[in-house]
Structures are given as structure tokens and as C-alpha cells.
Design a protein around this motif. Structure first.
Motif, PDB file in Angstrom:
ATOM      1  N   ASP A 119       0.808  -1.207   0.000  1.00 45.14           N
ATOM      2  CA  ASP A 119       0.000   0.000   0.000  1.00 45.14           C
ATOM      3  C   ASP A 119       0.849   1.269   0.000  1.00 45.14           C
ATOM      4  N   ALA A 120       2.147   1.129  -0.246  1.00 46.58           N
ATOM      5  CA  ALA A 120       3.043   2.280  -0.214  1.00 46.58           C
ATOM      6  C   ALA A 120       2.886   3.114  -1.471  1.00 46.58           C
ATOM      7  N   THR A 121       3.334   4.342  -1.382  1.00 48.82           N
ATOM      8  CA  THR A 121       3.309   5.236  -2.539  1.00 48.82           C
ATOM      9  C   THR A 121       4.706   5.528  -3.058  1.00 48.82           C
ATOM     10  N   THR A 122       5.733   5.029  -2.364  1.00 47.30           N
ATOM     11  CA  THR A 122       7.106   5.235  -2.812  1.00 47.30           C
ATOM     12  C   THR A 122       7.855   3.912  -2.786  1.00 47.30           C
ATOM     13  N   MET A 123       9.008   3.909  -3.413  1.00 46.94           N
ATOM     14  CA  MET A 123       9.905   2.755  -3.408  1.00 46.94           C
ATOM     15  C   MET A 123      11.332   3.254  -3.338  1.00 46.94           C
ATOM     16  N   ARG A 124      12.225   2.353  -2.983  1.00 49.57           N
ATOM     17  CA  ARG A 124      13.642   2.669  -2.953  1.00 49.57           C
ATOM     18  C   ARG A 124      14.240   2.351  -4.317  1.00 49.57           C
ATOM     19  N   ALA A 125      15.051   3.263  -4.822  1.00 55.48           N
ATOM     20  CA  ALA A 125      15.668   3.071  -6.136  1.00 55.48           C
ATOM     21  C   ALA A 125      17.090   3.603  -6.122  1.00 55.48           C
ATOM     22  N   ALA A 126      17.940   2.953  -6.890  1.00 54.98           N
ATOM     23  CA  ALA A 126      19.303   3.440  -7.103  1.00 54.98           C
ATOM     24  C   ALA A 126      19.286   4.476  -8.213  1.00 54.98           C
ATOM     25  N   ILE A 127      20.114   5.498  -8.064  1.00 58.62           N
ATOM     26  CA  ILE A 127      20.255   6.536  -9.082  1.00 58.62           C
ATOM     27  C   ILE A 127      21.746   6.735  -9.344  1.00 58.62           C
ATOM     28  N   LEU A 128      22.132   6.625 -10.607  1.00 55.05           N
ATOM     29  CA  LEU A 128      23.519   6.908 -10.982  1.00 55.05           C
ATOM     30  C   LEU A 128      23.683   8.421 -10.998  1.00 55.05           C
ATOM     31  N   ALA A 129      24.188   8.958  -9.876  1.00 55.62           N
ATOM     32  CA  ALA A 129      24.221  10.405  -9.682  1.00 55.62           C
ATOM     33  C   ALA A 129      25.325  11.074 -10.483  1.00 55.62           C
ATOM     34  N   ALA A 130      26.451  10.375 -10.638  1.00 57.74           N
ATOM     35  CA  ALA A 130      27.623  10.887 -11.350  1.00 57.74           C
ATOM     36  C   ALA A 130      28.521   9.695 -11.620  1.00 57.74           C
ATOM     37  N   PRO A 131      29.515   9.833 -12.482  1.00 56.71           N
ATOM     38  CA  PRO A 131      30.432   8.703 -12.690  1.00 56.71           C
ATOM     39  C   PRO A 131      31.000   8.209 -11.360  1.00 56.71           C
ATOM     40  N   GLY A 132      30.840   6.915 -11.108  1.00 54.89           N
ATOM     41  CA  GLY A 132      31.366   6.320  -9.895  1.00 54.89           C
ATOM     42  C   GLY A 132      30.582   6.623  -8.640  1.00 54.89           C
ATOM     43  N   ARG A 144      23.540   7.003  -5.623  1.00 53.48           N
ATOM     44  CA  ARG A 144      22.789   7.407  -4.435  1.00 53.48           C
ATOM     45  C   ARG A 144      21.449   6.679  -4.450  1.00 53.48           C
ATOM     46  N   PHE A 145      20.845   6.583  -3.285  1.00 55.05           N
ATOM     47  CA  PHE A 145      19.574   5.883  -3.154  1.00 55.05           C
ATOM     48  C   PHE A 145      18.518   6.878  -2.693  1.00 55.05           C
ATOM     49  N   ALA A 146      17.319   6.720  -3.229  1.00 58.92           N
ATOM     50  CA  ALA A 146      16.260   7.673  -2.921  1.00 58.92           C
ATOM     51  C   ALA A 146      14.916   6.960  -2.856  1.00 58.92           C
ATOM     52  N   GLU A 147      14.009   7.547  -2.081  1.00 53.23           N
ATOM     53  CA  GLU A 147      12.615   7.142  -2.111  1.00 53.23           C
ATOM     54  C   GLU A 147      11.954   7.920  -3.237  1.00 53.23           C
ATOM     55  N   VAL A 148      11.456   7.205  -4.218  1.00 51.98           N
ATOM     56  CA  VAL A 148      10.848   7.840  -5.386  1.00 51.98           C
ATOM     57  C   VAL A 148       9.412   7.338  -5.521  1.00 51.98           C
ATOM     58  N   PRO A 149       8.569   8.041  -6.252  1.00 54.45           N
ATOM     59  CA  PRO A 149       7.185   7.586  -6.393  1.00 54.45           C
ATOM     60  C   PRO A 149       7.098   6.180  -6.972  1.00 54.45           C
ATOM     61  N   LEU A 150       6.207   5.403  -6.396  1.00 54.33           N
ATOM     62  CA  LEU A 150       5.966   4.059  -6.921  1.00 54.33           C
ATOM     63  C   LEU A 150       5.355   4.186  -8.312  1.00 54.33           C
ATOM     64  N   PRO A 151       5.957   3.560  -9.330  1.00 52.53           N
ATOM     65  CA  PRO A 151       5.423   3.731 -10.690  1.00 52.53           C
ATOM     66  C   PRO A 151       4.079   3.023 -10.849  1.00 52.53           C
ATOM     67  N   GLU A 152       3.223   3.606 -11.660  1.00 59.42           N
ATOM     68  CA  GLU A 152       1.920   3.020 -11.944  1.00 59.42           C
ATOM     69  C   GLU A 152       1.862   2.597 -13.405  1.00 59.42           C
ATOM     70  N   PRO A 153       1.373   1.391 -13.677  1.00 60.60           N
ATOM     71  CA  PRO A 153       1.309   0.951 -15.079  1.00 60.60           C
ATOM     72  C   PRO A 153       0.221   1.689 -15.846  1.00 60.60           C
ATOM     73  N   PRO A 204      22.253  13.362 -13.177  1.00 55.85           N
ATOM     74  CA  PRO A 204      21.996  11.989 -12.766  1.00 55.85           C
ATOM     75  C   PRO A 204      21.109  11.250 -13.758  1.00 55.85           C
ATOM     76  N   GLY A 205      21.196   9.913 -13.733  1.00 55.66           N
ATOM     77  CA  GLY A 205      20.343   9.093 -14.565  1.00 55.66           C
ATOM     78  C   GLY A 205      18.980   8.911 -13.928  1.00 55.66           C
ATOM     79  N   GLU A 206      18.101   8.197 -14.629  1.00 55.77           N
ATOM     80  CA  GLU A 206      16.767   7.968 -14.107  1.00 55.77           C
ATOM     81  C   GLU A 206      16.788   6.931 -12.999  1.00 55.77           C
ATOM     82  N   ALA A 207      15.823   7.001 -12.115  1.00 44.49           N
ATOM     83  CA  ALA A 207      15.740   6.065 -10.997  1.00 44.49           C
ATOM     84  C   ALA A 207      15.635   4.634 -11.510  1.00 44.49           C
ATOM     85  N   GLY A 208      16.490   3.770 -10.970  1.00 36.91           N
ATOM     86  CA  GLY A 208      16.488   2.371 -11.376  1.00 36.91           C
ATOM     87  C   GLY A 208      17.375   2.046 -12.550  1.00 36.91           C
TER      88      GLY A 208
END
Length: 326
Positions: free
Chosen positions: A5-18, A21-30, A61-65
Motif C-alpha cells: 500500500d506504499a506510494t514510494t519505493m527505494r531506487a538506485a540513481i547513478l548520480a555521477a560517474p562512480g 545514491r539511493f532515494a525514495e521515489v514515487p511508486l510507478p503506476e502501469p 543523474p540518470g533515471e531512478a532504477g
């Protein structure tokens, strides 16, 4: 990760070369025609290494995930108009944001996993890639096939070629890779340390005929040069390595003289990619092929940076890294 029932999820983000970072981002909806997948895991691909190192044409940074594209997991939400998939189905996905708790994919980009694969990791994208490369290689019984670079793809191709009746010559840098090739059916192994010595050894092994098929599975200039030297007259050079760090030079005089075919075995057509994944599913589910010994290193999502570093540095015994997401 996210609760049902959550509205967010944990995702890795390629913030810069090497830098991850990890962030709580909105849970994607199909959306229509899409499914959401509660990810169990995702493989780490060698193609992830250039974004990890830094490429001048990429933005951060790249997109979440991202750039995880070897995910598998459980369908937990379904968009309008989806047919043939149900909540709870276990699937492999070709989506590209799978270094996260969840990902959304077009229903056409997922392949259902049978009960025979329950509880087993299944990075469908690279497994399907291997089966597509094998098909494009057009290997026949009695041929001599050189495979340059024995990692995850090279080991799978070694077994597929050997099972097809070919005599496989495996060429790789590390002794552990050559030992792996033997276990997967290679008839001969050669250390990849001296360009001309390798050519001379292949000449001796083939009576100067060289190889009907040469699969280059490294993605660097020297292995590509070597592949062109090892293929025999009228043979095929199959480029399975992912060359993404700049232009390449080829010895066109040599290729012309030998009359060889050059096959770029990276598929972009979705139907072909799905065909490879389905062939891999069938092979693994039936027991014809077991990739489990190749999954040598497993990391939680929080250690994605370590997984990328080890994919680059290849510690002793390393073949393939998986990241657990659930």
C-alpha cells in the motif's frame, strides 16, 4: 522497497560517474498495456560499466532504477488492456529501470517464467542475448569455433556450440575463465596474452585452416583484431562484444581477402529479443542448460556500487553479478 500500500519505493540513481545514491521515489503506476513488476533481482551487465565510469555524451543523474535492464520479479499491478498476464505471475523483463524495488514495463516486454524456475534467479535479457548470438552464429556440427572472452556470454556460447557438435577453442585472459570454458565444453583453451602466439597456436590446432566461426565477446579493439585473424576463408566473424567506448578500426584488406561474413549479433528488434529469452527459458526449465554456476556474486541493492566495481575488476572466480531487489 515498498509495501503493497506504499506510494514510494527505494531506487538506485547513478548520480555521477562512480557515484550511486539511493532515494525514495514515487511508486510507478502501469499505464494502458503495461504491468508493474515487484522486482526480485537484476543482473549487472558489462554495458553498465561505461555509464559507471563516465561517458562524455551521457547526462547525470540518470533515471531512478537505471541502467538496470536484466530484471525479474512478480507482476503486482496490471494496466488496462493487458491480456495473457495475471497478478502474481513471475516474469523476466526487458525494461531498463530495474535497479529498484519496482519497475513498469510494456506487457510485450516481459516473458512469463514457468513453475520449473520458481525461486531461481532469471536475468532474462543476457540469457536471451546469448541464445540470439548462438542462432546468428549459424554453428554446425564439425566446425571449429573460437570464442574470444569467456565470461557469462562466452561460457554459455561455449556450451551451446559444443552441444551443437562444434569443436570450441576458448581464448581468455584469466586461468579461471579457461577452466570455466573447459567445464562448459571447450575442447581447447588458449591464454589471451600474445597476439601472434595465439594465431600460431590456432593454426597448429586447425592445420592452417583457422576457424569456421569466431565469436568476439569482449568488446575491445584487440580482441576484434584477433578475431579477424582467426577466422578462416569464407567463415563468419560474430561480434558479440558490446563496443560502446568509441570507434573501431578493422583490417578490411584481411576481411576482403578471406571473403568472410561479419555479423553484429546485438539485437534491437523486440520480437527477436523476446525469442531469445523464450528459448533461454525453455532451455533452463528443461534442464538442458544450467546458468546457476555462472551467478558467482550476489549483492543487495545497497551495494550496487560494489557490484559494478567487481564487474569491472573481476575478482578471483568472478563471472556474473546479480543484485537482489526484494
Amino acid at each position: 522497497m515498498a509495501a503493497p500500500d506504499a506510494t514510494t519505493m527505494r531506487a538506485a540513481i547513478l548520480a555521477a560517474p562512480g557515484e550511486i545514491r539511493f532515494a525514495e521515489v514515487p511508486l510507478p503506476e502501469p499505464g494502458p498495456g503495461q504491468v508493474r513488476i515487484r522486482l526480485e533481482g537484476c543482473g549487472v551487465c558489462a554495458s553498465n560499466l561505461e555509464p559507471w565510469a563516465g561517458l562524455e555524451w551521457l547526462t547525470y543523474p540518470g533515471e531512478a532504477g537505471g541502467p538496470g535492464h536484466e530484471g525479474w520479479g512478480i507482476v503486482d499491478a496490471i494496466g488496462a488492456g493487458v491480456r495473457g498476464l495475471a497478478l502474481g505471475d513471475r516474469v523476466a523483463t526487458l525494461s531498463g529501470r530495474s535497479f529498484a524495488g519496482y519497475d513498469v514495463a510494456d506487457a510485450a516486454e516481459v516473458v512469463a517464467l514457468p513453475e520449473a524456475l520458481a525461486g531461481r534467479p532469471f536475468p532474462g535479457e543476457p540469457l536471451g542475448c546469448a541464445f540470439n548470438i548462438f542462432r546468428r552464429s549459424d554453428i554446425a556440427p564439425g566446425q571449429t569455433v573460437a570464442i574470444i572472452g569467456i565470461g557469462f556470454l562466452g561460457a554459455i556460447l561455449t556450451q551451446l556450440a559444443s552441444d551443437a557438435g562444434a569443436r570450441v577453442i576458448a581464448i581468455s585472459r584469466r586461468q579461471s575463465s579457461l577452466d570455466l570454458a573447459r567445464r562448459y565444453g571447450a575442447a581447447e583453451t588458449i591464454a589471451m596474452d600474445d597476439h601472434w602466439a595465439i594465431i600460431d597456436q590456432v593454426k597448429r590446432l586447425t592445420g592452417d585452416a583457422m576457424c569456421a566461426r569466431v565469436i568476439e565477446a569482449v568488446g575491445k579493439q584487440w580482441p576484434l583484431d584477433l578475431a579477424g585473424e582467426l577466422v578462416g576463408f569464407g567463415g563468419k566473424l560474430i561480434v558479440a562484444g558490446y563496443h560502446q567506448d568509441g570507434p573501431r578500426q578493422v583490417n578490411m584488406q584481411n576481411w576482403n581477402w578471406k571473403g568472410i561474413d561479419v555479423v553484429n549479433a546485438h539485437e534491437r528488434d523486440l520480437a527477436v529479443r523476446l525469442r531469445g529469452v523464450r528459448e533461454a527459458v525453455a532451455a533452463v526449465a528443461s534442464g538442458r542448460f544450467d546458468p546457476a554456476p555462472l551467478y558467482t556474486h550476489v549483492y543487495p541493492l545497497d551495494r550496487l556500487g560494489d557490484a559494478l566495481d567487481d564487474t569491472r575488476d573481476k575478482p578471483d572466480g568472478f563471472v556474473k553479478a546479480l543484485v537482489t531487489c526484494g
